[in-house]
Design an enzyme around this catalytic site. Structure first.
Site, PDB file in Angstrom:
ATOM      1  N   ASP A  28      43.207  30.520  38.453  1.00 40.49           N
ATOM      2  CA  ASP A  28      43.453  31.638  37.554  1.00 40.49           C
ATOM      3  C   ASP A  28      44.265  30.809  36.332  1.00 40.49           C
ATOM      4  O   ASP A  28      45.063  30.416  36.594  1.00 40.49           O
ATOM      5  CB  ASP A  28      44.052  32.900  38.064  1.00 40.49           C
ATOM      6  CG  ASP A  28      44.191  34.151  36.755  1.00 40.49           C
ATOM      7  OD1 ASP A  28      44.503  33.842  35.693  1.00 40.49           O
ATOM      8  OD2 ASP A  28      43.768  35.149  37.112  1.00 40.49           O
ATOM      9  N   ILE A  29      43.689  31.036  35.142  1.00 43.12           N
ATOM     10  CA  ILE A  29      44.182  30.247  33.932  1.00 43.12           C
ATOM     11  C   ILE A  29      45.591  30.717  33.722  1.00 43.12           C
ATOM     12  O   ILE A  29      46.505  30.313  33.138  1.00 43.12           O
ATOM     13  CB  ILE A  29      43.329  30.322  32.925  1.00 43.12           C
ATOM     14  CG1 ILE A  29      43.566  29.026  31.932  1.00 43.12           C
ATOM     15  CG2 ILE A  29      43.368  31.636  32.008  1.00 43.12           C
ATOM     16  CD1 ILE A  29      43.246  27.671  32.514  1.00 43.12           C
ATOM     17  N   GLU A  87      39.043  43.143  33.039  1.00 41.02           N
ATOM     18  CA  GLU A  87      39.165  42.309  32.130  1.00 41.02           C
ATOM     19  C   GLU A  87      37.824  41.532  31.889  1.00 41.02           C
ATOM     20  O   GLU A  87      37.194  41.606  30.950  1.00 41.02           O
ATOM     21  CB  GLU A  87      40.297  41.342  32.048  1.00 41.02           C
ATOM     22  CG  GLU A  87      40.568  40.349  31.030  1.00 41.02           C
ATOM     23  CD  GLU A  87      41.729  39.318  31.136  1.00 41.02           C
ATOM     24  OE1 GLU A  87      41.513  38.274  30.832  1.00 41.02           O
ATOM     25  OE2 GLU A  87      42.908  39.682  31.772  1.00 41.02           O
ATOM     26  N   HIS A  92      35.107  39.297  40.931  1.00 35.60           N
ATOM     27  CA  HIS A  92      36.011  38.276  41.371  1.00 35.60           C
ATOM     28  C   HIS A  92      37.272  38.769  42.201  1.00 35.60           C
ATOM     29  O   HIS A  92      37.588  39.895  42.138  1.00 35.60           O
ATOM     30  CB  HIS A  92      36.599  37.425  40.145  1.00 35.60           C
ATOM     31  CG  HIS A  92      37.081  38.171  39.004  1.00 35.60           C
ATOM     32  ND1 HIS A  92      36.408  39.120  38.040  1.00 35.60           N
ATOM     33  CD2 HIS A  92      38.453  38.618  39.110  1.00 35.60           C
ATOM     34  CE1 HIS A  92      37.369  39.534  37.215  1.00 35.60           C
ATOM     35  NE2 HIS A  92      38.507  39.480  37.750  1.00 35.60           N
ATOM     36  N   HIS A  94      40.795  38.125  43.661  1.00 36.55           N
ATOM     37  CA  HIS A  94      42.222  37.518  43.467  1.00 36.55           C
ATOM     38  C   HIS A  94      42.902  36.956  44.529  1.00 36.55           C
ATOM     39  O   HIS A  94      42.861  37.968  45.369  1.00 36.55           O
ATOM     40  CB  HIS A  94      43.214  38.213  42.638  1.00 36.55           C
ATOM     41  CG  HIS A  94      42.917  38.734  41.218  1.00 36.55           C
ATOM     42  ND1 HIS A  94      43.226  37.916  39.909  1.00 36.55           N
ATOM     43  CD2 HIS A  94      41.950  39.579  40.502  1.00 36.55           C
ATOM     44  CE1 HIS A  94      42.867  38.462  38.747  1.00 36.55           C
ATOM     45  NE2 HIS A  94      42.137  39.664  39.001  1.00 36.55           N
TER      46      HIS A  94
HETATM   47  P1  AMP Z   1      40.676  41.145  35.724  1.00 38.60           P
HETATM   48  O1  AMP Z   1      39.253  41.190  35.315  1.00 38.60           O
HETATM   49  O2  AMP Z   1      41.378  42.312  35.380  1.00 38.60           O
HETATM   50  O3  AMP Z   1      40.640  41.082  37.426  1.00 38.60           O
HETATM   51  O4  AMP Z   1      41.183  39.694  35.191  1.00 38.60           O
HETATM   52  C1  AMP Z   1      40.603  38.739  34.789  1.00 38.60           C
HETATM   53  C2  AMP Z   1      41.461  37.526  35.416  1.00 38.60           C
HETATM   54  O5  AMP Z   1      40.554  36.322  34.833  1.00 38.60           O
HETATM   55  C3  AMP Z   1      43.023  37.401  34.745  1.00 38.60           C
HETATM   56  O6  AMP Z   1      43.749  37.144  35.567  1.00 38.60           O
HETATM   57  C4  AMP Z   1      42.881  36.165  33.862  1.00 38.60           C
HETATM   58  O7  AMP Z   1      44.000  35.354  33.581  1.00 38.60           O
HETATM   59  C5  AMP Z   1      41.762  35.451  34.557  1.00 38.60           C
HETATM   60  N1  AMP Z   1      40.796  34.649  33.693  1.00 38.60           N
HETATM   61  C6  AMP Z   1      40.187  34.742  32.403  1.00 38.60           C
HETATM   62  N2  AMP Z   1      39.491  33.755  32.043  1.00 38.60           N
HETATM   63  C7  AMP Z   1      39.723  32.845  32.657  1.00 38.60           C
HETATM   64  C8  AMP Z   1      39.533  31.456  32.651  1.00 38.60           C
HETATM   65  N3  AMP Z   1      38.513  31.063  31.550  1.00 38.60           N
HETATM   66  N4  AMP Z   1      39.784  30.602  33.793  1.00 38.60           N
HETATM   67  C9  AMP Z   1      40.486  31.034  34.645  1.00 38.60           C
HETATM   68  N5  AMP Z   1      40.820  32.475  34.700  1.00 38.60           N
HETATM   69  C10 AMP Z   1      40.389  33.135  33.626  1.00 38.60           C
END
Ligand code: AMP
Length: 132
Positions: A28-29, A87, A92, A94
C-alpha cells in the site's frame, strides 16, 4: 481499467510482493504500518463479494500465503486482514502486520517511507512468498 488493473499489468509501478496467474500483491502506497500489503484479483471486480465462489476461495488462499510471507519479514503478533474498498473500485484485501489492534485503525495517520525502504520490504516479502 482501474488503477489496480494497471498496477497488476505493470503499466503503473508498484512495490510487488507476490503474484500468480490470477492474483497480485503489492505494498500500500500509504501504509498504516511497515509491510501493509494489498492483494487483488487480476480480474477487475469492484465488490469482493461479487467474486465467484471458487475465485474468492483461491483469492483467500493467495492472501494467506502473502500473510505468511509478511510475517516472516516483519515480526508481528499477527497479520490482520481487512476489506474496505471505499476508495478504489477494484476488490482488494488489506494485510497489515499488527502489534496491537490499534494498527488496524484506518483513521490512523499513514507512514511516509522512503522508496528504498518500500522496495526493500517488498523484495523480502516476494522472496519469502516464492519459497511457499
Ligand atoms: P480502500 O479502497 O478504502 O480499501 O483503500 C484503497 C487503498 O489503496 C488505500 O489504502 C490506498 O493507500 C491504496 N492505494 C491507492 N492507490 C495506490 C497505489 N497506486 N499503489 C498502492 N496503494 C494504493
Amino acid at each position: 481499467m482501474s488503477i489496480f488493473s494497471k498496477i497488476a499489468a505493470g503499466e503503473i509501478p508498484s512495490y510487488k510482493c507476490a503474484e500468480n496467474d490470477e492474483f497480485y500483491a503489492f505494498l500500500d502506497i500509504n501504509p498504516m504500518v511497515k509491510g501493509h500489503t494489498l492483494c487483488i484479483p487480476r480480474r477487475e471486480v469492484d465488490y469482493i463479494f461479487d467474486l465467484e465462489d471458487d475465485e474468492i476461495a483461491r483469492f483467500q488462499v493467495f492472501a494467506k500465503k502473502v500473510a505468511v510471507a509478511i510475517k516472516k519479514v516483519l515480526p508481528c503478533v499477527k497479520v490482520g486482514q481487512a476489506v474496505l474498498g471505499l476508495e478504489v473500485p477494484h476488490a482488494h484485501i488489506h494485510l497489515i502486520p499488527m502489534q496491537s489492534e490499534k494498527d488496524m485503525l484506518f483513521s490512523n495517520p499513514k507512514l511516509k517511507l522512503e522508496p528504498e525502504e518500500m522496495q526493500g520490504i517488498a523484495d523480502k516479502i516476494y522472496a519469502e512468498f516464492k519459497k511457499l
